[in-house]
Design a protein around this motif. Structure first.
Motif, PDB file in Angstrom:
ATOM      1  N   UNK A 149       0.879  -1.167   0.000  1.00  0.00           N
ATOM      2  CA  UNK A 149       0.000   0.000   0.000  1.00  0.00           C
ATOM      3  C   UNK A 149       0.917   1.219   0.000  1.00  0.00           C
ATOM      4  N   UNK A 150       0.853   1.993  -1.081  1.00  0.00           N
ATOM      5  CA  UNK A 150       1.796   3.106  -1.227  1.00  0.00           C
ATOM      6  C   UNK A 150       1.070   4.416  -1.513  1.00  0.00           C
ATOM      7  N   UNK A 151       1.704   5.468  -1.106  1.00  0.00           N
ATOM      8  CA  UNK A 151       1.307   6.818  -1.511  1.00  0.00           C
ATOM      9  C   UNK A 151       2.531   7.408  -2.204  1.00  0.00           C
ATOM     10  N   UNK A 152       2.389   7.613  -3.502  1.00  0.00           N
ATOM     11  CA  UNK A 152       3.520   8.057  -4.310  1.00  0.00           C
ATOM     12  C   UNK A 152       3.196   9.417  -4.909  1.00  0.00           C
ATOM     13  N   UNK A 153       4.138  10.327  -4.852  1.00  0.00           N
ATOM     14  CA  UNK A 153       3.951  11.615  -5.487  1.00  0.00           C
ATOM     15  C   UNK A 153       4.066  11.490  -6.997  1.00  0.00           C
ATOM     16  N   UNK A 154       3.463  12.417  -7.690  1.00  0.00           N
ATOM     17  CA  UNK A 154       3.564  12.392  -9.158  1.00  0.00           C
ATOM     18  C   UNK A 154       5.002  12.621  -9.619  1.00  0.00           C
ATOM     19  N   UNK A 155       5.857  13.036  -8.703  1.00  0.00           N
ATOM     20  CA  UNK A 155       7.277  13.182  -9.023  1.00  0.00           C
ATOM     21  C   UNK A 155       8.018  11.857  -8.893  1.00  0.00           C
ATOM     22  N   UNK A 156       7.295  10.813  -8.426  1.00  0.00           N
ATOM     23  CA  UNK A 156       7.890   9.493  -8.324  1.00  0.00           C
ATOM     24  C   UNK A 156       8.446   9.150  -6.968  1.00  0.00           C
ATOM     25  N   UNK A 157       8.390  10.053  -6.006  1.00  0.00           N
ATOM     26  CA  UNK A 157       8.950   9.798  -4.679  1.00  0.00           C
ATOM     27  C   UNK A 157       7.881   9.167  -3.787  1.00  0.00           C
ATOM     28  N   UNK A 158       8.263   8.097  -3.084  1.00  0.00           N
ATOM     29  CA  UNK A 158       7.351   7.392  -2.191  1.00  0.00           C
ATOM     30  C   UNK A 158       7.194   8.194  -0.906  1.00  0.00           C
ATOM     31  N   UNK A 159       5.937   8.576  -0.588  1.00  0.00           N
ATOM     32  CA  UNK A 159       5.673   9.358   0.618  1.00  0.00           C
ATOM     33  C   UNK A 159       5.299   8.462   1.793  1.00  0.00           C
ATOM     34  N   UNK A 160       4.589   7.351   1.517  1.00  0.00           N
ATOM     35  CA  UNK A 160       4.197   6.425   2.585  1.00  0.00           C
ATOM     36  C   UNK A 160       4.148   5.024   1.993  1.00  0.00           C
ATOM     37  N   UNK A 161       4.430   4.059   2.864  1.00  0.00           N
ATOM     38  CA  UNK A 161       4.493   2.677   2.376  1.00  0.00           C
ATOM     39  C   UNK A 161       4.155   1.704   3.491  1.00  0.00           C
ATOM     40  N   UNK A 162       3.329   0.753   3.166  1.00  0.00           N
ATOM     41  CA  UNK A 162       3.033  -0.363   4.076  1.00  0.00           C
ATOM     42  C   UNK A 162       3.001  -1.635   3.243  1.00  0.00           C
ATOM     43  N   UNK A 163       3.619  -2.677   3.766  1.00  0.00           N
ATOM     44  CA  UNK A 163       3.597  -3.972   3.089  1.00  0.00           C
ATOM     45  C   UNK A 163       2.842  -4.939   3.985  1.00  0.00           C
ATOM     46  N   UNK A 164       1.691  -5.383   3.512  1.00  0.00           N
ATOM     47  CA  UNK A 164       0.852  -6.263   4.313  1.00  0.00           C
ATOM     48  C   UNK A 164       0.325  -5.522   5.517  1.00  0.00           C
ATOM     49  N   UNK A 165       0.405  -6.170   6.656  1.00  0.00           N
ATOM     50  CA  UNK A 165      -0.115  -5.572   7.889  1.00  0.00           C
ATOM     51  C   UNK A 165       0.938  -4.761   8.624  1.00  0.00           C
ATOM     52  N   UNK A 166       2.160  -4.714   8.075  1.00  0.00           N
ATOM     53  CA  UNK A 166       3.228  -3.979   8.754  1.00  0.00           C
ATOM     54  C   UNK A 166       3.472  -2.647   8.064  1.00  0.00           C
ATOM     55  N   UNK A 167       3.878  -1.693   8.823  1.00  0.00           N
ATOM     56  CA  UNK A 167       4.210  -0.377   8.271  1.00  0.00           C
ATOM     57  C   UNK A 167       5.494   0.100   8.922  1.00  0.00           C
ATOM     58  N   UNK A 168       6.500   0.288   8.099  1.00  0.00           N
ATOM     59  CA  UNK A 168       7.792   0.753   8.588  1.00  0.00           C
ATOM     60  C   UNK A 168       8.053   2.129   7.993  1.00  0.00           C
ATOM     61  N   UNK A 169       8.113   3.143   8.823  1.00  0.00           N
ATOM     62  CA  UNK A 169       8.268   4.515   8.323  1.00  0.00           C
ATOM     63  C   UNK A 169       9.573   4.698   7.572  1.00  0.00           C
ATOM     64  N   UNK A 170      10.533   3.839   7.820  1.00  0.00           N
ATOM     65  CA  UNK A 170      11.829   3.979   7.156  1.00  0.00           C
ATOM     66  C   UNK A 170      11.959   3.100   5.913  1.00  0.00           C
ATOM     67  N   UNK A 171      11.084   2.113   5.792  1.00  0.00           N
ATOM     68  CA  UNK A 171      11.213   1.159   4.691  1.00  0.00           C
ATOM     69  C   UNK A 171      10.626   1.727   3.408  1.00  0.00           C
ATOM     70  N   UNK A 172      11.459   2.056   2.467  1.00  0.00           N
ATOM     71  CA  UNK A 172      11.011   2.526   1.171  1.00  0.00           C
ATOM     72  C   UNK A 172      10.600   3.979   1.125  1.00  0.00           C
ATOM     73  N   UNK A 173      10.520   4.662   2.242  1.00  0.00           N
ATOM     74  CA  UNK A 173      10.118   6.085   2.239  1.00  0.00           C
ATOM     75  C   UNK A 173      11.220   6.898   1.559  1.00  0.00           C
TER      76      UNK A 173
END
Length: 199
Positions: free
Chosen positions: A9-33
């Motif tokens: 589950x991602x929130x990506x800016x139109x500039x291509x930068x990932x603003x928020x990311x969750x994989x499955x039931x876990x959410x790591x603020x540092x993973x992929x942000x």
């Protein structure tokens, strides 16, 4: 609650930068942000459509995923939700393996049955040949007649006594065939009512 298994589950800016990311039931603020997805298939698809579905390899963990995206109308963001391809295809792969096992078992069963039938056929042919050879060695004529008038068994001596040609003996003989052969042997045409004796 959104159940996406190991999907992203991602929130990506139109500039291509990932603003928020969750994989499955876990959410790591540092993973992929902060990951830059410029040049990815996701950004290429979002540049040409407001929404869509595609498959890609996750830039975070490398997993094959099926993702759907939607570009927000009033915000420069793209919302992405997806499912892990392995999880989605697991029931199909299990079914495919079961079909493969069933097919292999059925093929083996057919081969075994064919081998057994072939062996039984060979034994039957051998037994019939032994029986025929034994009957041909007997000096008396032997004839077996079934209720329909067919003659499934006749030995060589019976053929000689009844004047039956050898090619005819291997065919499906009937009492009528023997009667016709006797008439011919006596000089009578079996196609006539009384027959005509030779000169």
């Amino acid at each position: 609650r959104l159940d996406i298994g190991r999907g992203p589950l991602l929130l990506v800016g139109t500039d291509g930068v990932v603003r928020a990311l969750a994989i499955g039931s876990t959410s790591d603020s540092n993973q992929g942000i902060g990951l830059d997805l410029a040049g990815s298939t996701l950004l290429a698809a979002a540049a040409n459509a407001d929404r869509g579905t595609l498959t890609w390899q996750s830039p975070v963990d490398g997993a094959q995923q099926i993702i759907s995206f939607r570009r927000l109308a009033d915000n420069p963001f793209i919302v992405v939700v997806g499912l892990d391809s392995g999880e989605v295809l697991a029931p199909y792969m299990l079914y495919a393996r079961q079909c493969d096992i069933f097919g292999a078992g059925l093929t083996l069963l057919i081969l075994l049955t064919g081998c057994l039938l072939l062996g039984n056929t060979r034994r039957l042919v051998g037994s019939r040949q032994v029986l025929q050879d034994t009957m041909d060695a007997i000096s008396q004529g032997i004839v077996m007649v079934d209720p329909s008038g067919r003659i499934p068994v006749i030995n060589r001596r019976a053929g000689e006594l009844l004047h039956i040609p050898a090619p005819l003996k291997v065919a499906d003989l009937t009492l009528k065939d023997i009667d016709n052969q006797q008439s011919l042997a006596d000089g009578i045409d079996p196609k006539t009512e009384y027959g005509v004796a030779p000169d």
